[in-house]
Design an enzyme around this catalytic site. Structure first.
Site, PDB file in Angstrom:
ATOM      1  CE  LYS A   1      -4.070  -2.182   0.718  1.00 28.63           C
ATOM      2  NZ  LYS A   1      -3.711  -3.582   0.948  1.00 28.63           N
TER       3      LYS A   1
HETATM    4  C1  LIG Z   1      -4.430  -4.710   0.630  1.00 29.90           C
HETATM    5  C2  LIG Z   1      -3.687  -5.992   0.695  1.00 29.90           C
HETATM    6  C3  LIG Z   1      -3.994  -7.057  -0.163  1.00 29.90           C
HETATM    7  C4  LIG Z   1      -5.139  -6.990  -1.146  1.00 29.90           C
HETATM    8  O1  LIG Z   1      -4.938  -6.036  -2.146  1.00 29.90           O
HETATM    9  P1  LIG Z   1      -6.188  -5.493  -3.011  1.00 29.90           P
HETATM   10  O2  LIG Z   1      -5.628  -4.401  -3.836  1.00 29.90           O
HETATM   11  O3  LIG Z   1      -7.183  -4.997  -2.009  1.00 29.90           O
HETATM   12  O4  LIG Z   1      -6.709  -6.640  -3.780  1.00 29.90           O
HETATM   13  C5  LIG Z   1      -3.196  -8.184  -0.100  1.00 29.90           C
HETATM   14  N1  LIG Z   1      -2.190  -8.291   0.781  1.00 29.90           N
HETATM   15  C6  LIG Z   1      -1.878  -7.299   1.636  1.00 29.90           C
HETATM   16  C7  LIG Z   1      -0.761  -7.475   2.596  1.00 29.90           C
HETATM   17  C8  LIG Z   1      -2.612  -6.112   1.617  1.00 29.90           C
HETATM   18  O5  LIG Z   1      -2.301  -5.117   2.454  1.00 29.90           O
END
Ligand SMILES: *Cc1c(COP(=O)(O)O)cnc(C)c1O
Length: 461
Positions: A112
């Site tokens: 993120k």
């Molecule tokens: C947010 C997240 C996901 C999922 O990603 P999306 O874009 O919501 O599909 C998977 N793994 C981790 C560690 C995340 O923080």
């Protein structure tokens, strides 16, 4: 570059306005009116460039005249300066023809950060120029919230409020939110699941009086600018494995479908991606949908990969929009059926989705077993989300190189990793004092009015 809503009934916006708005006023999500294609020669020329330079070249066609080239280049430099790895998104090999893309070297140890650090810089630049301030509200299953608070802490142009499901995020995730000390950042612990938090967030955006009153802005994965920032590492990974001369596939641990949708955009831009494999945990609505065409939420079951504990996958709407040939009315119809319990994807649309996406799921036991196996056989400590990906990828290995996205650092989920391997992964040095910092938490009921009062109270104060 113009942006249109997936439900076809909101005004077209520029990049700048789509970024500041988040959710469209018709309830839809903004997508580019058309996807610019990068010629093969330009893709080949990305080989060996620093991450920031690739980021500039990949994203620049989408930002229109929101930034000058010099300004945009500067924002990108600042966004990734705090990462703990010079390559930003290094690629390591796990097995023959299977690679792991490490996306966890940012300040909050999850992918993120790639989008959030950049969006923090872009918001501050645009709002400062306009002389405006906004209220950012986000819902998180753990990682978005910590990344958002880290990205916006101390900025002048925004207050940030993060709704997270009380008791359903890991201790590291919680502390990364609750130990932020700046006055403009607030962690709200909501009594409910992530889907509840996301639903209340949508309700707030649909309450136009509140929305306009506090100048609400969203940075959830529905924000187009976030998807865009994630397109970049598909390019760096594929090019280092031989693109555009050689095709590559990706397996993506998936919840809200933002990350894997960024891979789809890269593919539409001309990057030779053969397959995008959607990997889910036991909350497997997407895997069921790709198999059967029936999108029917079954209720969230808490798992050891909590950032994927999602049964209403908001960015999937963007995939549907294209699968339905950009028919906003058709998408709006599906979304109103969803409110009443679920919908069926038409045969034509399902066929188009299956040309691009494959899918698979990992049970809790399979996830733990993969954490143990990866440690023993591949010499890699995986976080549980990445382990879901590596497990699902096993069914899709072949002649085309497979890249599995490692979405978080194992130390962000130490209990699951320790249970599987006996090893308790240590936090990187730069955040070793996380457990000593004081926490600041506001508990709020799963209720729109209660949430709006807390937020408006702080903003007006
Ligand atoms: C947010 C997240 C996901 C999922 O990603 P999306 O874009 O919501 O599909 C998977 N793994 C981790 C560690 C995340 O923080």
């Amino acid at each position: 570059m113009r942006y249109v809503s997936t439900r076809g009934a909101a005004p077209e916006l520029t990049f700048e306005d789509a970024m500041l708005t988040g959710l469209a006023r018709d309830g839809g999500l903004y997508v580019p009116a058309e996807i610019p294609v990068m010629p093969a020669g330009d893709i080949a020329a990305l080989a060996g460039l620093p991450y920031e330079e690739v980021a500039f070249r990949v994203m620049r066609p989408f930002t229109g005249d929101t930034f000058t080239d010099a300004e945009f280049g500067d924002l990108i430099q600042r966004a990734y300066a705090g990462f703990g790895h010079a390559a930003r998104a290094p690629l390591v090999q796990l097995q023959p023809n299977h690679f792991l893309l490490e996306l966890f070297h940012g300040p909050t140890l999850a992918f993120k950060d790639f989008a959030m650090q950049l969006i923090g810089q872009m918001f501050e630049a645009v709002l400062t120029r306009r002389g405006e301030r906004v209220t950012i509200v986000g819902a998180t299953s753990g990682d978005t919230g910590s990344a958002a608070m880290e990205a916006f802490r101390g900025l002048d142009a925004a207050q940030v409020f993060i709704l997270y499901p009380h008791g359903r995020v890991s201790e590291v995730q919680r502390r990364q939110m609750t130990t932020v000390s700046e006055d403009n950042a607030h962690a709200l612990a909501v009594t409910g699941t992530f889907d509840d938090c996301q639903a209340r967030l949508k309700d707030m955006f649909n309450d136009f009086e509140f929305r306009d009153g506090v100048r609400l802005a969203g940075v959830n994965s529905i924000n187009w600018a976030r998807v865009l920032a994630q397109v970049v590492y598909y390019f760096t990974a594929a090019v280092s494995l031989g693109a555009p001369h050689r095709a590559v596939s990706f397996t993506v641990p998936t919840g809200n479908f933002g990350d894997v949708f960024a891979g789809y955009i890269a593919r539409r831009m001309g990057l030779p991606i053969e397959r995008l494999v959607v990997a889910t945990n036991q909350n497997d609505i997407l895997d069921r949908t790709f198999r059967s065409g029936a999108y029917t939420p079954a209720g969230v079951k808490p798992s050891i990969s909590p950032s994927m504990d999602i049964e209403v996958s908001s960015n999937f709407e963007r995939a549907l929009f294209d699968a339905y040939d950009r028919d906003g009315n058709a998408v709006a119809q599906l979304m109103s059926e969803l409110k009443a319990g679920g919908f069926g994807v038409s045969q034509g649309a399902l066929g188009r989705l299956r040309e691009i996406y494959a899918s698979g799921r990992a049970s809790e036991e399979e996830t733990s077993a993969m954490i143990a196996r990866a440690n023993a056989e591949f010499g890699e400590l995986l976080c549980p989300h990445s382990a879901v990906g590596v497990h699902v990828a096993q069914d899709h290995l072949g002649a085309t190189p497979m890249v599995t996205l490692a979405t978080a650092h194992p130390a962000k989920f130490p209990d699951a990793v320790e249970a599987a391997t006996g090893i308790r992964p240590a936090l990187p040095e730069r955040m070793a004092d996380l457990f000593d910092r004081p926490e600041r938490i506001t508990r709020v009921e799963n209720d729109l009015k209660a949430l709006e009062e807390v937020i408006a109270g702080q903003v007006m104060a």
